[in-house]
Design a protein around this motif. Sequence first.
Motif, short mmCIF file in Angstrom:
data_model
loop_
_atom_site.label_atom_id
_atom_site.label_comp_id
_atom_site.label_asym_id
_atom_site.label_seq_id
_atom_site.Cartn_x
_atom_site.Cartn_y
_atom_site.Cartn_z
N UNK A 45 0.85 -1.19 0.00
CA UNK A 45 0.00 0.00 0.00
C UNK A 45 0.89 1.24 0.00
N UNK A 379 -5.14 -8.56 -6.91
CA UNK A 379 -6.14 -7.50 -6.83
C UNK A 379 -5.44 -6.15 -6.73
N UNK A 383 -7.14 4.52 -4.97
CA UNK A 383 -8.00 5.24 -4.03
C UNK A 383 -7.80 6.74 -4.20
N UNK A 393 -3.18 0.23 -3.89
CA UNK A 393 -3.05 -0.99 -3.09
C UNK A 393 -3.05 -2.21 -4.01
N UNK A 395 -2.81 -6.52 -3.82
CA UNK A 395 -2.91 -7.66 -2.90
C UNK A 395 -2.77 -8.96 -3.68
#
Lengths: 401, 73
Positions: A45, A379, A383, A393, A395
């Motif tokens: 992140x 993923x 944001x 971010x 993942x």
Amino acid sequence: MKKICISVGLLLTMLRAGHAQSTEKPAYEKRKLKFEEVNIVSSYYHQDGNNSAVTGGIGTEKLTDLAQSFDLIMSKTDQKNRLHTFAFDFNIDHYTSASSDNIDPLTVSSASRSDTHVYPSLSWSVNNPANRTTKGVALSYSTEYDYKSYGINLSFAKASADNNREISVKAGAFFDTWKLILPPELRPEGYGSGAHGDRDPVAYKPRNSYNASLSLSQIINKRLQVLLTVEPAFQQGLLSTPFHRIYFRDGSETVERLPGSRLKLPIGIRLHYFAGDRVIVRAFYRYYIDDWGMQAHTVNLETPIKLTSFLSVSPFYRFSHQTAVRYFAAYGQHSLTEKYYTSDYDISGFNSQFIGAGIRMAPPGGLFGTGHWQSVELRYGHYIRSTGMVANNITFLAKIK
Amino acid sequence: MNNQRAGLLAIGLMLLGTSACTTVKEYQKNRINDAEMELSARKSEKFEQNFYLYREGAAGANGGKSGGGCGCN
């Protein structure tokens, strides 16, 4: 001859008895602890913005966080046919933060520049198919440089006779302790910095959180199911962050001050719909209100599309709107007459959007021909906050069964 | 206040929809039992929920934390 016949007869009888013993099931069958699955989640992140609360609502919000999670689930069926599920969850994340580094700008690299957050938890639940109930308990622990937490959670769920409806109740508590790290210019004489090797004392203050949750899930038809959750939470203790600076209109400075309690009421509804043969719609809406004057609406929409039987892509979009808490004002806007004050933009009024997509692979025989490695998922999301803060971010998840 | 009413209305309408449910037998649940249909947040959303908790004031009722256990909002 008679003796031989009797001996052979006895031997055959014994053999038959032995055979019968080895094939017939005993009255009690020993059931071993069974491995269910392991989930390994890794995440990166990064955020940047210009409204850090550490410097009074101005200044860099640059932060990078690397997180890793490992959860192991095992189960066992007991003599009464109840299913016991044991879960061990271990999480660790390491962040570097330019804004936290500004707690003490005089040091080249302060203790607060980076931190490691470790938070394991253990849970045990028992599902009784005879009365369709599930009872559970979970314990958690969390530690950071300036924060420690112990948590407990109890849960109870009951399903309807047709297994189309379930009601569940949860109750939890966190008992936390803050180490009060203050900006250097605001430390009283003899007050420590909180850094390793500094023998001057620092203060500690508690923060306790209690939450309850009531959920109702319902299968509406063969393609649609919903979940409604009401989760009131009450917090008390030190709810402000001790190193957040405040600048008043006259230029004077202090640290953030917020009420000693907060009552939150979020109500969420989740609706999942299987459209056709390939598309699933996962919709979530939450209304939130608290006694600090904040209200929020959050909508999340994700549509997994099954490209093949083992490959799916999931575009998602999340929108959130929140109003500011009544104690918020920007840099240099607070008045000396106010009782509570914060310039933390995380609790200011803003709109936020999170947009991205995930890709999931779950071949029937497992990945790379290994039956145990069941699926992987990647993923990514971007944001954007109307305050100007942006974050990314990514993942990765691997499931082993 | 209008926002509050709109939110409660939306939840009310969705609840009303649940009254129109039909009994679904176990053998009819192949779509309901699909992994993507699970009525919870995905495991891969775990850390996303964490950053919402730090970066936003509203929390809870989404399968994540509602406050406590971290130095977050």
